[in-house]
Design a protein around this motif. Structure first.
Motif, PDB file in Angstrom:
ATOM      1  N   SER A 280       3.081   6.797  -1.558  1.00 51.54           N
ATOM      2  CA  SER A 280       1.969   6.169  -2.139  1.00 51.54           C
ATOM      3  C   SER A 280       1.979   6.436  -3.693  1.00 51.54           C
ATOM      4  CB  SER A 280       0.521   6.526  -1.372  1.00 51.54           C
ATOM      5  OG  SER A 280      -0.408   5.882  -2.143  1.00 51.54           O
TER       6      SER A 280
ATOM      7  N   THR B 277       0.833  -1.041   0.028  1.00 46.63           N
ATOM      8  CA  THR B 277      -0.115  -0.023  -0.092  1.00 46.63           C
ATOM      9  C   THR B 277       0.742   1.306   0.009  1.00 46.63           C
ATOM     10  OG1 THR B 277      -0.297  -0.204   2.382  1.00 46.63           O
ATOM     11  CG2 THR B 277      -2.060  -1.027   1.008  1.00 46.63           C
ATOM     12  N   GLY B 278       2.141   1.371   0.294  1.00 45.73           N
ATOM     13  CA  GLY B 278       3.285   2.256   0.174  1.00 45.73           C
ATOM     14  C   GLY B 278       2.790   3.642   0.749  1.00 45.73           C
ATOM     15  N   GLY B 279       2.204   3.671   1.782  1.00 42.73           N
ATOM     16  CA  GLY B 279       1.904   4.940   2.538  1.00 42.73           C
ATOM     17  C   GLY B 279       0.296   5.338   2.399  1.00 42.73           C
ATOM     18  N   MET B 280      -0.544   4.537   1.557  1.00 41.17           N
ATOM     19  CA  MET B 280      -1.930   4.852   1.273  1.00 41.17           C
ATOM     20  C   MET B 280      -2.694   4.617   2.776  1.00 41.17           C
ATOM     21  SD  MET B 280      -4.325   3.546  -1.559  1.00 41.17           S
ATOM     22  CE  MET B 280      -3.290   3.943  -3.040  1.00 41.17           C
TER      23      MET B 280
ATOM     24  N   ARG C 184      -3.058  19.024   0.941  1.00 41.22           N
ATOM     25  CA  ARG C 184      -2.036  17.792   0.970  1.00 41.22           C
ATOM     26  C   ARG C 184      -1.746  17.141  -0.368  1.00 41.22           C
ATOM     27  NH1 ARG C 184      -4.770  13.509   3.211  1.00 41.22           N
ATOM     28  NH2 ARG C 184      -2.715  12.310   3.496  1.00 41.22           N
TER      29      ARG C 184
ATOM     30  N   ARG D   3      -8.249  20.873   3.615  1.00 34.63           N
ATOM     31  CA  ARG D   3      -7.102  19.856   3.992  1.00 34.63           C
ATOM     32  C   ARG D   3      -6.761  18.934   3.007  1.00 34.63           C
ATOM     33  NH1 ARG D   3      -5.613  18.021   8.978  1.00 34.63           N
ATOM     34  NH2 ARG D   3      -5.034  15.840   9.048  1.00 34.63           N
ATOM     35  N   GLU D   4      -7.537  18.610   2.183  1.00 32.57           N
ATOM     36  CA  GLU D   4      -7.413  17.418   1.199  1.00 32.57           C
ATOM     37  C   GLU D   4      -6.745  18.081   0.236  1.00 32.57           C
ATOM     38  OE1 GLU D   4      -7.404  14.801   2.049  1.00 32.57           O
ATOM     39  OE2 GLU D   4      -7.180  13.531   0.237  1.00 32.57           O
TER      40      GLU D   4
ATOM     41  N   ALA E  46      -1.791   4.974   5.809  1.00 37.26           N
ATOM     42  CA  ALA E  46      -1.409   6.390   6.706  1.00 37.26           C
ATOM     43  C   ALA E  46      -1.982   7.677   5.949  1.00 37.26           C
ATOM     44  CB  ALA E  46       0.219   6.468   6.699  1.00 37.26           C
ATOM     45  N   SER E  47      -2.094   7.667   4.758  1.00 33.37           N
ATOM     46  CA  SER E  47      -2.638   8.902   4.182  1.00 33.37           C
ATOM     47  C   SER E  47      -3.853   9.025   4.289  1.00 33.37           C
ATOM     48  CB  SER E  47      -2.247   8.890   2.582  1.00 33.37           C
ATOM     49  OG  SER E  47      -2.651   9.953   2.002  1.00 33.37           O
TER      50      SER E  47
ATOM     51  N   VAL F 188      -4.775  10.056   7.797  1.00 34.97           N
ATOM     52  CA  VAL F 188      -4.443  11.443   8.139  1.00 34.97           C
ATOM     53  C   VAL F 188      -5.510  12.690   7.525  1.00 34.97           C
ATOM     54  CG1 VAL F 188      -2.590  13.436   7.608  1.00 34.97           C
ATOM     55  CG2 VAL F 188      -2.075  11.182   8.506  1.00 34.97           C
TER      56      VAL F 188
ATOM     57  N   PHE G  79      -3.188   9.159  15.714  1.00 32.18           N
ATOM     58  CA  PHE G  79      -2.385   8.523  14.785  1.00 32.18           C
ATOM     59  C   PHE G  79      -0.886   9.084  15.119  1.00 32.18           C
ATOM     60  CE2 PHE G  79      -0.413   8.503  10.519  1.00 32.18           C
ATOM     61  CZ  PHE G  79      -0.350   7.367  10.173  1.00 32.18           C
TER      62      PHE G  79
ATOM     63  N   VAL H  85       6.824   2.944   5.679  1.00 34.82           N
ATOM     64  CA  VAL H  85       6.452   2.419   4.391  1.00 34.82           C
ATOM     65  C   VAL H  85       7.849   1.794   4.215  1.00 34.82           C
ATOM     66  CG1 VAL H  85       6.345   2.889   2.032  1.00 34.82           C
ATOM     67  CG2 VAL H  85       5.156   4.236   3.603  1.00 34.82           C
TER      68      VAL H  85
ATOM     69  N   ARG I 140      -4.333  -1.958  -4.574  1.00 35.09           N
ATOM     70  CA  ARG I 140      -3.629  -1.283  -3.470  1.00 35.09           C
ATOM     71  C   ARG I 140      -4.667  -0.407  -2.691  1.00 35.09           C
ATOM     72  NH1 ARG I 140      -0.439   2.823  -5.109  1.00 35.09           N
ATOM     73  NH2 ARG I 140       0.177   3.231  -3.074  1.00 35.09           N
TER      74      ARG I 140
ATOM     75  N   PRO J 157      -7.573  21.762   9.484  1.00 36.12           N
ATOM     76  CA  PRO J 157      -8.242  23.080   9.274  1.00 36.12           C
ATOM     77  C   PRO J 157      -7.583  24.211  10.436  1.00 36.12           C
ATOM     78  CG  PRO J 157      -9.681  21.304  10.698  1.00 36.12           C
ATOM     79  CD  PRO J 157      -8.350  20.743  10.157  1.00 36.12           C
TER      80      PRO J 157
ATOM     81  N   THR K 250       1.572  15.364   4.502  1.00 34.57           N
ATOM     82  CA  THR K 250       1.171  14.687   3.390  1.00 34.57           C
ATOM     83  C   THR K 250       0.761  13.070   3.934  1.00 34.57           C
ATOM     84  OG1 THR K 250       3.419  14.308   2.981  1.00 34.57           O
ATOM     85  CG2 THR K 250       2.149  15.725   1.557  1.00 34.57           C
ATOM     86  N   GLY K 251       1.494  12.507   5.091  1.00 33.71           N
ATOM     87  CA  GLY K 251       0.992  11.458   5.870  1.00 33.71           C
ATOM     88  C   GLY K 251       1.114  10.248   4.970  1.00 33.71           C
ATOM     89  N   GLY K 252       2.111  10.194   3.986  1.00 34.65           N
ATOM     90  CA  GLY K 252       2.175   8.856   3.435  1.00 34.65           C
ATOM     91  C   GLY K 252       1.803   9.211   1.816  1.00 34.65           C
ATOM     92  N   MET K 253       1.367  10.061   1.538  1.00 36.18           N
ATOM     93  CA  MET K 253       0.810  10.327   0.061  1.00 36.18           C
ATOM     94  C   MET K 253       1.871  10.449  -1.031  1.00 36.18           C
ATOM     95  SD  MET K 253      -1.959  13.136  -1.201  1.00 36.18           S
ATOM     96  CE  MET K 253      -3.232  12.895  -0.223  1.00 36.18           C
TER      97      MET K 253
END
Lengths: 413, 413
Positions: free
Chosen positions: B286, A280-283, B388, B384-385, A285-286, A289, A298, A303, A388, B352, B280-283
Motif C-alpha cells: 500500500s 487500494t494496493g494492500g490497504m 507494523r 501492534r500498529e 488487507a492492512s 490485520v 482473515f 495485490v 484509495r 499482542p 505488515t498485512g499489505g502495508m
C-alpha cells in the motif's frame, strides 16, 4: 490549560499534554474552556494566564519549570498571583539529594527550581527534578506542572485531581458516548438527528458531530447527572434513539472501528475472508490485520496491481480491468486461490491519470460468497490518497453491511 | 493561531494542525506568538480572537467552518471584525455543483457554508465543501481555515502564505530545506550534526530536528538572505555538509518519501518489485502504491497471513513462519509467482501475543534478486500498529539501501 514553550509554537513538538489533560478532566467531570500555547516570553505567559483565569476557576500550566534561563513559568505565575518568589528549603534539599544520588555536580541554575511563590503548595517531584506548584490566586488556583508527559500525568492524576475535587461544589457526574457512523456526511447526519436535537434543547444532554475523515463521522453524546447509573441510563436512551434515526449508518460505539466490526461479524458467522486489491494496493488487507487475532478469520490476499497478475493469478478474463466483471472475477479468483469463504475485491482509477478512459475516482468493489458474486460501483472525489483510503473504508463497510444482513449491502448471497 | 472545537478541549482529537501551521510559518520566516484552543462557544471564540489579535498581525483559525449548528467560527469572526455576514453567490454555486456531482441531496445546513463576512476574500474550497476566509480586521487579518488537515494544509501553503508575504514589509528572503532521514534517533542525529551546529552559531542559518514517527527524523535548514539565489546557494552548501555528516541515513529532500525514492531507484535500475507480507498485512504494498505511476515498476504481491497461504502459494517449507528461512522463501516465492525481478518479504510478531515463543516485535525482512535471497532480523518496540508501521518503513529503507548499493543494505546480490 496553558502550555508553555517556544518549541510548541514552532511545531517542533506536538503538544499532546493538553489533549491528555482534557481527556482526564472530561472523564472526571470537569469542563475545559480554553487551552493556550505560548512561547518562553514573560509578558505573553502573563497575558495567557490572566485570560485563562478570567473564565475558569482553575488553570493548569505545563512546561517552563526546568532549570534553564528560558524556564520562566515560576516568575510569570508570581506576577499574576501577586506573590513574591522565595527559596523553598525543602525543594532545595530534595534537588541536592537527587544530584548527590546521581553523582552529578549541581549547577547554580538548578537552584532556580527551588524558587516558589510565597503561599504556594509544592507538589514534590518524584521522577524528574522539577517540582509542581499549587498557587492560589484569590479564590481561584493555578497548577504548574512540568512539561515531561510522565511527570505531568503523575501529578495530574494525584495532587491536581484531589485539589480540584476538594474545590468542586457540585457532585455532577459527566459521561459521554460516541456513535461511529459511515456513509453519511456531517450535514445529512445533523439533519437526521434534528428532531432529537430540538427535544434535547436545554436538557443535560449535548450532541456533537465530529467529521473524522477515513474514520467516518462521530456523533458524541455527553450527559451531566447526579450519579453514574443515571448517566449510563441516559446514554443508553440516547444511543437507542439515535440508532432509530440513523439506522445502520451507525456501525459501532466508542472504540469500535469498521475493521473490528467486520472481525466480530466474521467470527460470529464462522466465515474466512480473503482480499484482491488493485487500486487500494494492500490497504484493505492492512486495515483488517489491524485487529488483534485477525488470523482467526482473515486468510490473506493478493495485490493484483499489474494486469497480468489479475489474469494469471486470479483468472480475470474481463476486457476492462475497471469493470463490474473484473471486480467479480477478482473476488471469485482470490477466494478460490486463497481458499476462503468470502472474497473481496477492489479495482478502479486512483489517479492522477485516467485509466481506460474512465475518470479518476471510479471504483468497483466486488464480493464473492456461497458460489455467487456481486459488484458495486462508487464514484469517489479527491486526490490519489483520499480515493484509495475512501475505497478501503467503503469496501470494509460493504462487508459489514452484507454480513449483518442490511439491505444496503450486497444482496446476491 | 486559534484552533476551534470542543473535541480538541476534551482531548478526543489531538490538535496536530497548530503544530504543522507553526512549522510552516517558521520555515517561511514568520514568528508565532500564541496558539489557543477553544470550544464551540461564541463568546470564548470571540475572546480568543481578540487576545490573539492584540499582539499579532495575523491570526489563523482552524475548524468550525462546517455546515452544522455548532460550526460558529464565521459568526465569531464577523463579530470581531465588525462585519456582517452575507451569502456569497459564488460559494453557494460551488457547493451546489459539488453536491450535484456526487448525486447527493443538499441540506439547508449546507447553505450556511456560503455565509461570508462582508469585505472578506473567499479561499475557494478544492477538496471538501468548506471554503476558507481572509477577513481584514483594521490593518490586521484573520485567516479562517477548515479543520480537516489536507484542506487546511492546501490553503495554508497557497493563499495564506501568499497574503502573509504580501503583508510582510521587509525584503528578507527566507527559504528552507528539509533533509529526510531514516534509521537514527533524534539525539544521535543531533550528536552527528553537533560540529555544524557550533559553526553556525550566530549565523543566518538555523537547524531544527523534527522527530516525525513513521516518517523518520526531519532535519530542517532555514536561511534568511537578501536574494533567492543566495538562499539556494546556502541551502545547497548546508545540504552537502549534512550529507557528509549523516551519510546515507539521509534518504531524500523535502517532499521525498521512502516509497518515492524506492520508485526512482526501481525505474533507474529497470527492475520490477513484488511483495509477500505477513505481519505488515499489505502495508508495504500500500505504501509503494502511493507513488503515482507505480504500475511501471510495482507488479503486486501476496498477503500471506495464514500459514497455509505461505506454504501453498509461496512454497514456504520452513518449520517456523517467523524465521530467516521463511522470509527468504517468501521473497523467492512471490517473485516467482508474480513474475518480478525483486521479491520483498516481511514476517514477524506484531502482538499482542507471542508467536512460536518469539517475543512481540521480532521481524524478519527478506529480499530476493538475481537468483539469490537474503533476510535480516530487526527487533521493534511498541504496540501492534507501531510494530507494523516500523516494519514497513524498515522494509522500504532496506530496498532503498540495497538498490543504491549501500553497505547497510542487503549485500548478497
Amino acid at each position: 490549560m496553558v502550555a508553555i514553550g517556544t518549541e510548541l509554537l514552532l511545531g517542533q513538538i506536538v503538544d499532546s499534554n493538553s489533549a491528555r489533560i482534557g481527556q482526564t478532566l472530561a472523564a472526571n467531570g470537569f469542563s475545559s474552556y480554553l487551552q493556550l500555547k505560548v512561547g518562553d516570553n514573560h509578558d505573553r505567559i502573563v497575558a495567557a494566564l490572566r485570560l485563562a483565569l478570567e473564565d475558569a476557576d482553575a488553570v493548569i500550566t505545563s512546561g517552563g519549570l526546568g532549570p534553564t534561563q528560558d524556564d520562566i513559568t515560576r516568575e510569570a505565575i508570581a506576577e499574576v498571583s501577586g506573590r513574591r518568589l522565595h527559596e523553598d528549603p525543602g525543594v532545595r534539599s530534595v534537588i541536592e539529594e537527587l544530584f548527590a544520588a546521581r553523582g552529578r555536580p549541581m549547577s547554580a541554575n538548578n537552584y532556580r527550581q527551588a524558587m516558589v511563590p510565597e503561599g504556594a503548595t509544592v507538589i514534590e517531584q518524584r521522577k524528574g527534578t522539577a517540582p509542581g506548584l499549587i498557587v492560589p490566586v484569590g479564590d481561584k488556583v493555578i497548577f504548574a506542572l512540568p512539561g515531561v508527559p510522565y511527570e505531568l500525568d503523575d501529578m495530574l492524576a494525584n495532587e491536581v485531581l484531589t485539589e480540584l475535587r476538594l474545590r468542586r461544589n457540585d457532585a455532577t457526574v459527566i459521561r459521554s458516548r460516541v456513535l461511529r457512523t459511515w456513509g453519511l456526511g456531517e450535514s445529512r447526519l445533523a439533519e437526521l438527528m434534528a428532531p432529537r436535537f430540538d427535544e434535547l434543547e436545554g436538557s443535560n444532554v449535548t450532541i456533537a458531530f465530529l467529521a473524522s475523515g477515513i474514520e467516518g463521522v462521530k456523533v458524541r453524546f455527553t450527559v451531566g447527572t447526579a450519579s453514574e447509573s443515571e448517566a449510563l441510563e441516559l446514554l443508553g436512551r440516547e444511543e437507542e434513539r439515535a440508532r432509530q434515526l440513523l439506522g445502520d449508518y451507525v456501525f459501532g460505539v466508542d472504540e469500535d472501528t469498521l475493521e473490528s466490526v467486520v472481525a466480530r461479524l466474521a467470527i460470529a458467522e464462522h466465515v474466512s475472508i480473503a482480499v484482491a486489491e488493485s487500486l487500494t494496493g494492500g490497504m484493505v488487507a492492512s486495515q483488517l490485520v489491524r485487529v488483534p487475532g485477525a488470523s482467526e478469520w482473515f486468510r490473506g490476499g493478493v495485490v493484483s496491481y499489474a494486469t497480468a497478475v489479475k489474469e494469471q493469478l486470479l483468472g480475470v478474463t474481463a476486457s476492462s480491468v475497471v469493470s463490474e466483471d473484473a471486480a467479480r472475477m477478482m473476488a471469485e479468483g482470490v477466494a478460490r486461490l486463497i481458499g476462503s469463504d468470502i472474497g473481496i475485491a477492489t479495482t478502479g482509477v486512483a489517479g492522477p491519470e485516467m485509466l481506460e478512459d474512465q475518470p479518476v475516482g471510479t471504483v468497483w468493489i466486488g464480493m464473492s460468497y456461497r458460489g455467487r458474486s456481486e459488484a458495486r460501483k462508487v464514484q469517489l472525489l479527491g486526490d490519489r490518497e483520499r480515493i484509495r483510503t475512501y475505497a478501503t473504508a467503503t469496501a470494509l463497510d460493504l462487508i459489514r453491511l452484507t454480513l449483518s444482513g442490511s439491505g444496503r449491502g450486497f444482496t446476491a448471497f
